[in-house]
Write an enzyme that holds these catalytic residues in place. Structure first.
Site, PDB file in Angstrom:
ATOM      1  N   GLU A 117       0.838  -1.206   0.000  1.00 40.19           N
ATOM      2  CA  GLU A 117       0.000   0.000   0.000  1.00 40.19           C
ATOM      3  C   GLU A 117       0.873   1.258   0.000  1.00 40.19           C
ATOM      4  OE1 GLU A 117      -2.472   2.639   3.143  1.00 40.19           O
ATOM      5  OE2 GLU A 117      -2.454   0.477   3.502  1.00 40.19           O
ATOM      6  N   HIS A 118       1.936   1.227   0.792  1.00 41.27           N
ATOM      7  CA  HIS A 118       2.860   2.362   0.823  1.00 41.27           C
ATOM      8  C   HIS A 118       3.560   2.544  -0.528  1.00 41.27           C
ATOM      9  CE1 HIS A 118       3.393   3.799   5.096  1.00 41.27           C
ATOM     10  NE2 HIS A 118       2.507   2.832   5.234  1.00 41.27           N
ATOM     11  N   GLU A 171       6.096   4.111  11.831  1.00 44.94           N
ATOM     12  CA  GLU A 171       4.658   4.002  12.065  1.00 44.94           C
ATOM     13  C   GLU A 171       4.353   2.919  13.084  1.00 44.94           C
ATOM     14  OE1 GLU A 171       2.282   3.502   8.595  1.00 44.94           O
ATOM     15  OE2 GLU A 171       3.015   5.325   7.621  1.00 44.94           O
TER      16      GLU A 171
END
Length: 486
Positions: A95-96, A172
């Site tokens: 996704e990143h 994160e």
């Protein structure tokens, strides 16, 4: 504005000339009644969701409306549940990487092209699906489809960008550890579905993020990003025919078949009744989650359990109302200072789910809050009132109609529904399912199955300060915490 300024300085006669006579109150009321659609009319006037399946298996679905903007997105049947212990975190990593350039638009060129349209690009990964979507002006819909197709089919996966995002993800993960609510639910999945893929976190482990390579990410895309596993959804001021034409033009490269035996399948995730405690006396509060195995997405009992949760209600100390709240559990929480907050949940997956509640309390109040919360479950099975059921059904209807608020929510609803149910369920049908619950005997039946019928398969989790939990005091005491996973 200038005219009004002059009017303020002038006479009452000037104001009368500028603004004209005021309509009577009765006429205003009539105008409001004519302009406001009833609840039934709202359900009937929702545009039809059109679905077309392309030759390669890609499903194209849309809801047309007279809006100046649109949201277009790709929903993919891929997430942490499709990963194993070694590849856990690949979907989140991917996704990143999706936003860091494609083979056609390397580096930041992709994001710059999105920004040049004045559009908004976003995405998310969950345990069973991954999504990428763009909100833009309706006239830019064909360009948005082309951008999404490039993102999904031609992600560059440059080594330099992989290393850069690796550092971002690791940071994160550190930040996520400070969100005890998220940590609690990750632990809950880890113990409830121990030994299965649903035990994995969406973000993956620190060790995996450090170890995943470009080949791992490319393999993940090759296995999961197949046309039959995708839905191209759109909502807003668009034409379905134009959307299908754009999809045919740009998504024809999405592969149809898998290589060899690489077809991803969902293995059944066994629910294990268990308990886990992560004790840290340095923390001032305890986060507790208690759950039983719930139904999957397509199970009709989901509506009943959502009504049950609406009866239980939710509470936070910042709420007003005190002991005058409609939720009986909230009233007890305020009266006896049982907790800082609580909220029930009904988390569903393809073939299973978690039905329970989460609360935050002082360490010495954990036992009392647990007792009252489980007592509320028992009350659902025996003594809910007609007024409570009616209130809960109206609450669900309100939440259901809120799905119409904006093209992004509608688009997400379309994409998720086609993955979960194979079709988009109309709001009229949801309303009919809610209306079927004519009295609390429906709540009694389904809640008894979900609660007392699953007593030996209950899962409890505690994170934070230690507080004594006296299992013998619980209304659902027998075999509640027979297996310990800590």
């Amino acid at each position: 504005m200038a005219a009004r300024s002059v009017c303020r300085a002038g006479s009452a006669a000037g104001r009368a000339l500028l603004w004209g006579p005021r309509p009577a109150a009765a006429l205003l009321t009539l105008a409001r009644k004519r302009g406001a659609a009833t609840y039934a009319q709202t359900l009937q006037n929702i545009p039809e969701t059109q679905v077309t399946t392309l030759e390669n298996g890609l499903r194209v679905a849309s809801e047309e409306s007279n809006q100046p903007t649109c949201t277009v997105g790709v929903w993919i049947e891929a997430g942490s549940r499709y990963e194993d212990t070694k590849t856990n975190g690949a979907a989140f990593f991917m996704e990143h990487m999706a936003f860091k350039g494609t083979k056609k638009r390397p580096g930041s060129a992709f994001e710059k092209e999105v920004e040049s349209l004045g559009a908004h690009l976003n995405g998310y990964t969950s345990r069973e699906q991954t999504a990428f979507y763009i909100k833009a002006l309706s006239k830019d819909m064909p360009k948005v489809v082309e951008l999404l197709s490039d993102l999904v089919q031609n992600c560059a996966l440059e080594d330099s960008q992989i290393e850069k995002e690796r550092g971002v993800i690791l940071q994160e993960l550190k930040e996520m550890d400070s969100n005890l609510a998220d940590v609690t639910f990750d632990y809950l999945h880890a113990t409830a579905y121990q030994g299965t893929s649903l035990a994995h976190t969406v973000e993956g482990t620190t060790e995996n993020i450090k170890r995943l390579t470009r080949a791992d990410l490319a393999s993940y895309v090759d296995i999961h990003f197949k046309a039959p596993r995708m839905v191209l959804a759109a909502a807003g001021g668009i034409s379905h025919r134009e959307l299908v034409d754009a999809a045919k033009q740009h998504f024809t490269g999405a592969p149809l078949t898998h290589k060899g035996d690489s077809v991803p399948t969902l293995k059944h995730c066994r629910f294990t009744g268990s308990e886990i405690r992560a004790r840290d006396d340095a923390l001032p509060l305890a986060h507790i989650a208690l759950a039983v195995e719930g139904p999957g997405w397509a199970d009709p009992d989901n509506v009943v359990l959502n009504v049950a949760n609406a009866i239980i209600g939710r509470y936070d100390r910042t709420f007003g109302g005190g002991t005058n709240q409609s939720s009986k559990l909230a009233t007890l929480a305020v009266k006896h200072n049982l907790c800082h907050s609580f909220e029930p949940f009904n988390t569903s997956y393809s073939d299973t789910g978690l039905f329970g509640f989460h609360f935050v309390s002082d360490p010495l109040s954990v036992d009392d809050m647990m007792f009252c919360a489980q007592g509320e479950w028992m009350r659902l099975c025996t003594s809910t009132t007609e007024s409570e059921v009616t209130r809960a059904k109206n609450y669900l209807r309100n939440a259901m109609v809120a799905q119409l608020d904006g093209t992004t929510r509608v688009c997400e609803n379309i994409g998720s529904h086609l993955l979960h149910y194979g079709r988009r369920i109309p709001l009229e049908e949801w309303d009919a399912r809610i209306s079927v619950l004519l009295n609390n005997s429906w709540i009694t039946t389904a809640s008894a199955v979900a609660c007392t019928g699953s007593v030996s398969r209950m899962c409890c989790l505690q994170v934070g300060s230690n507080g004594a939990v006296d299992c013998d005091r619980f209304p659902l005491a027998p075999n509640v915490m027979g297996t310990r996973a800590s």
